[in-house]
Design a protein around this motif. Structure first.
Motif, mmCIF file in Angstrom:
data_model
loop_
_atom_site.group_PDB
_atom_site.id
_atom_site.type_symbol
_atom_site.label_atom_id
_atom_site.label_comp_id
_atom_site.label_asym_id
_atom_site.label_seq_id
_atom_site.Cartn_x
_atom_site.Cartn_y
_atom_site.Cartn_z
ATOM 1 N N TYR A 270 0.858 -1.188 0.000
ATOM 2 C CA TYR A 270 0.000 0.000 0.000
ATOM 3 C C TYR A 270 0.895 1.238 0.000
ATOM 4 C CZ TYR A 270 -3.434 -3.480 1.139
ATOM 5 O OH TYR A 270 -4.226 -4.580 1.090
ATOM 6 N N GLY A 271 0.284 2.371 0.177
ATOM 7 C CA GLY A 271 1.082 3.598 0.322
ATOM 8 C C GLY A 271 0.831 4.623 -0.760
ATOM 9 N N ILE B 89 0.887 -1.834 6.102
ATOM 10 C CA ILE B 89 0.295 -1.139 7.242
ATOM 11 C C ILE B 89 -0.599 -2.088 8.035
ATOM 12 C CG2 ILE B 89 0.381 1.258 6.449
ATOM 13 C CD1 ILE B 89 -2.327 0.927 5.190
ATOM 14 N N SER B 90 -0.675 -1.799 9.313
ATOM 15 C CA SER B 90 -1.556 -2.562 10.194
ATOM 16 C C SER B 90 -2.359 -1.557 11.011
ATOM 17 C CB SER B 90 -0.713 -3.453 11.110
ATOM 18 O OG SER B 90 0.075 -2.609 11.934
ATOM 19 N N LEU B 91 -3.285 -2.074 11.774
ATOM 20 C CA LEU B 91 -4.095 -1.162 12.591
ATOM 21 C C LEU B 91 -3.232 -0.370 13.570
ATOM 22 C CD1 LEU B 91 -7.522 -2.721 13.619
ATOM 23 C CD2 LEU B 91 -7.054 -0.778 12.171
ATOM 24 N N GLY B 92 -2.089 -0.938 13.910
ATOM 25 C CA GLY B 92 -1.173 -0.243 14.817
ATOM 26 C C GLY B 92 -0.678 1.078 14.233
ATOM 27 N N ALA B 93 -0.643 1.140 12.884
ATOM 28 C CA ALA B 93 -0.155 2.362 12.219
ATOM 29 C C ALA B 93 -1.110 3.529 12.425
ATOM 30 C CB ALA B 93 0.024 2.091 10.730
ATOM 31 N N MET B 94 -2.337 3.219 12.870
ATOM 32 C CA MET B 94 -3.307 4.287 13.156
ATOM 33 C C MET B 94 -2.777 5.231 14.237
ATOM 34 S SD MET B 94 -6.273 4.107 11.579
ATOM 35 C CE MET B 94 -7.196 3.004 10.569
ATOM 36 N N GLU B 95 -1.893 4.688 15.041
ATOM 37 C CA GLU B 95 -1.384 5.470 16.168
ATOM 38 C C GLU B 95 -0.414 6.557 15.706
ATOM 39 O OE1 GLU B 95 -2.799 4.938 18.938
ATOM 40 O OE2 GLU B 95 -3.765 3.088 18.285
ATOM 41 N N LEU C 121 3.927 8.097 8.788
ATOM 42 C CA LEU C 121 3.609 7.019 7.848
ATOM 43 C C LEU C 121 4.325 7.238 6.511
ATOM 44 C CD1 LEU C 121 1.708 4.578 8.193
ATOM 45 C CD2 LEU C 121 -0.007 5.850 6.916
#
Lengths: 227, 488
Positions: A65-66, A190-196, A202
């Motif tokens: 992604y990205g 990316i994972s949900l952790g990247a939401m932080e 990012l």
């Protein structure tokens, strides 16, 4: 040293067909100017950013992604540099609500519903001559539609950007553009952790692989990966 | 001193400026509104075949088989009158619309003291009219009436310095006296105005009454009548009524290109450029079609004006064929633009406007522009406004403005999906792009708005990580369950 009659022939052709390219080989790297992407991972391997007067293909393949992260970054960079950025959105998927209004003030957004429409829009935008930075996002268009694009289209685009000096960046889901002067692969998982982390963080997590910069110049640059 | 601009055979000249290739061939103008349609004007080539005013079309064709007969039309005459008056106004602030094809100018205060300066001034007027396709003659004299008499001479520029000499040599017919007066004078053997003057003002007026006084006044160098001052309209226009209806773009473009060229040259002659173009198409059935094109960077360049018109017309469909055409240009002074040192502006705003018009025709005007966020919490709320890159201030801040949240690649409209719930949270999803288990989930995030009107909305939102699939944003609303986008 070309013979005198060859020079005469070239002069005659240049008079008859304005804008005719006389050389078979691509210009040397040093002849390009660059449109800074504002990301070290892109600007360093490409020696300054996306080449102007050339097409850069950005491939976001498979499980990576990205592309939206990079697009947002480029919109921000254009606003900071006070440049006009034209985004031809191949499948009307760009999310503007996550960007600051000031960042959007230099964006010309063209929302298309099909690849055919996006290609025609890109053709018009590249012919304009006012738009220094044109991005065509075909990442979320179906493979069925993408296969219908004639390879000649990309060569036509290449000729257009050579005349206008536009930096043209095309996002694709696989390698498609034979005449691209620079080709980079985006690598972002990316994972949900990247939401932080904030989006700026990012952007710096994007891994870029310059897979085909050989065409940039006679000497070429070996493929490299930047984090 | 006064100058009179005179266009001979004005009605015919007005039509021939739109058909310059006809000038060399015999052409006659017929007024179909007369009780008995007859030729009212003809050109020099037609006169060589013996064509004269008053002949019927068939009589004229009997004398010259290749005679081109044109029907009189008021639209070209209106355009030609406008050109004449606007051109004259560019050379003198005091002008009079004396008659069709005649304009009188006052030279007072124009600093044309010597003969060469006056000749040059006249030459410039003729050049300006010539560039608009009108052939005119100019007469300069002490009074408006003498100036007009001078303009009737065959020379293109006649400057009368000695009015008495000039008047003495004039044929009496040049004064256009009433027919019965002319007949009597001819019978008396009076051929020139000099002979007429020698008869004496009192004697003549006793015989002919006020008519003779009027003739005396016209040729008197001391009888200066005041001009009825006229200010021409600020809109420059060209118009045409078609003999046959126009149904396709090509013939319309031929006329529009011609009109754009004529307007361009008219504006150029008086150092102005076009700020707006107004197009009016008369339709065979019903009211006219009207459209105004704003020119971002005012220009008088014919090519640019033509292209703008063409771009607009390419997507135009009218309900019925076109019977008349009017193209008007709103003039302005040319822009003097000083670019800022750090200003990245458009190199060619007109080209950009044209590209935008073409793009709008391709994707729809609602799908192109600069996004502006709406003041609401409703998801994906924005509108597109026409871009204005000319005067956007530069952001000199070195700081990066941080956006909010992870970038999302949206589905518009959202993808319908089926969720399997475990109590309140979805655990499995099935949609076009992915079917499988949800491995990690955040939410629900509740949002609602517009509860006070019929546009009320409410939704539950989740961010989910799927098993071997993408990172998605899901939501459930009153209408069902959807995938809003992929985090990208």
């Amino acid at each position: 040293m070309p013979a005198a009659n060859v020079i005469q022939l070239r002069t005659l052709l240049a008079e008859k067909i304005p804008g005719l390219r006389m050389r078979l080989e691509a210009p040397h790297m040093a002849e390009y100017k660059f449109q800074a992407a504002g990301l070290r991972q892109i600007d360093e391997p490409l020696q300054g950013g996306f080449p102007k007067g050339a097409i850069t293909e950005v491939i976001v393949a498979g499980a990576y992604y990205g592309s939206s992260t990079l697009l947002q970054s480029l919109v921000q960079q254009a606003a900071k540099a006070n440049e006009i950025l034209t985004l031809i959105d191949g499948n009307d998927s760009f999310d503007v609500t996550q960007l600051d209004e000031k960042m959007l003030s230099r964006l010309l957004w063209i929302r298309c519903r099909s690849v055919a429409q996006a290609i025609r829009a890109a053709d018009l935008a590249l012919r304009d001559g006012n738009l220094s930075w044109v991005i065509l996002d075909l990442k979320s268009n179906s493979d069925q539609q993408l296969r219908k694009i004639s390879p000649a289209t990309w060569y036509r685009f290449q000729r257009l950007v050579e005349e206008t000096g536009t930096a043209c960046v095309i996002f694709t889901p696989r390698r498609m553009l034979a005449p691209a002067r620079a080709r980079i692969n985006l690598r972002l998982q990316i994972s949900l952790g990247a939401m932080e982390c904030n989006p700026g963080g990012l952007q710096h997590q994007i891994k870029i692989e310059v897979s085909n910069s050989m065409r940039l110049g006679g000497n070429g640059i070996p493929p490299s990966t930047f984090k | 001193m006064f100058a009179a601009i005179y266009i001979a055979d004005f009605s015919l000249e007005a039509l021939l400026r739109n058909a310059p290739d006809l000038r060399a061939t015999p052409v006659a103008l017929v007024d179909s509104d007369l009780p008995k349609p007859a030729i009212i004007q003809c050109n020099a080539a037609a006169k060589t075949f013996g064509i004269v005013d008053g002949l019927t079309a068939s009589q004229a064709l009997a004398r010259c088989s290749n005679l081109e007969i044109i029907i009189r039309s008021t639209a070209p005459e209106a355009s030609a009158t406008e050109i004449l008056l606007q051109t004259a106004y560019a050379f003198s602030p005091n002008i009079e619309a004396t008659a069709p094809g005649v304009c009188t100018l006052e030279l007072k205060g124009l600093d044309l003291g010597n003969l060469p300066a006056m000749k040059l001034w006249c030459k410039k007027i003729l050049q300006a009219l010539g560039s608009a396709g009108l052939e005119a003659r100019i007469g300069v004299a002490a009074t408006p009436d003498l100036a007009l008499l001078a303009a009737h001479r065959p020379e293109s520029i006649s400057i009368i310095q000695d009015a008495e000499d000039f008047v003495a040599d004039l044929p009496i017919s040049a004064l256009a006296p009433p027919v019965e007066v002319l007949e009597i004078l001819t019978r008396w053997g009076v051929r020139s105005t000099g002979e007429f003057l020698r008869l004496g003002k009192t004697e003549i007026s006793e015989r002919f009454g006020p008519v003779a006084l009027e003739l005396f006044k016209r040729i008197s160098p001391r009888s200066v009548r005041p001009l009825k001052l006229f200010s021409p309209p600020e809109l420059f226009s060209e118009q045409m009524e078609f003999e046959s209806e126009i149904e396709t773009l090509k013939p319309l473009l031929v006329w529009l290109n011609r009109f754009a060229g004529q307007l361009s040259r008219r504006l150029e002659a008086i150092y102005l450029v076009a700020a707006k173009l107004h197009l009016r198409l008369g339709l065979a059935a019903g009211g006219p079609y009207e459209h105004t094109i704003d020119i971002p960077s005012p220009t008088g360049e014919e090519r640019v004006l033509c292209r703008m018109l063409q771009t607009h017309l390419e997507t135009l469909r009218t309900a019925s064929p076109i019977i008349s055409l009017q193209l008007s240009a709103l003039p302005t002074k040319p822009e003097m633009h000083q670019f800022g040192l750090f200003q990245n502006t458009l190199r060619n705003p007109n080209q950009f406007a044209e590209t935008l018009a073409r793009l709008a025709a391709l994707v729809g005007a609602e799908n192109i522009g600069t996004p502006v966020l709406e003041a609401t919490h409703r998801p994906d709320a924005f509108r597109l406004q026409p871009p204005n890159f000319e005067f956007t201030p530069a952001h000199h801040s070195k700081q990066t403005i941080q956006n909010e949240g992870m970038p999302l690649r949206r589905f518009r409209p959202p993808l319908p999906a089926q969720f399997e719930f475990d109590e309140t949270k979805p655990v499995r999803i099935s949609c076009n792009i992915f079917s499988g288990m949800i491995t990690e989930i955040r939410g629900p995030f509740l949002s609602s708005g517009n509860w006070w009107d019929e546009n009320r909305w409410a939704r539950e939102e989740w961010d989910v990580e799927t098993f071997g699939g993408p990172l998605l944003r899901l939501f459930r609303s009153g209408e069902g369950c959807y995938v809003e986008g992929v985090y990208d």
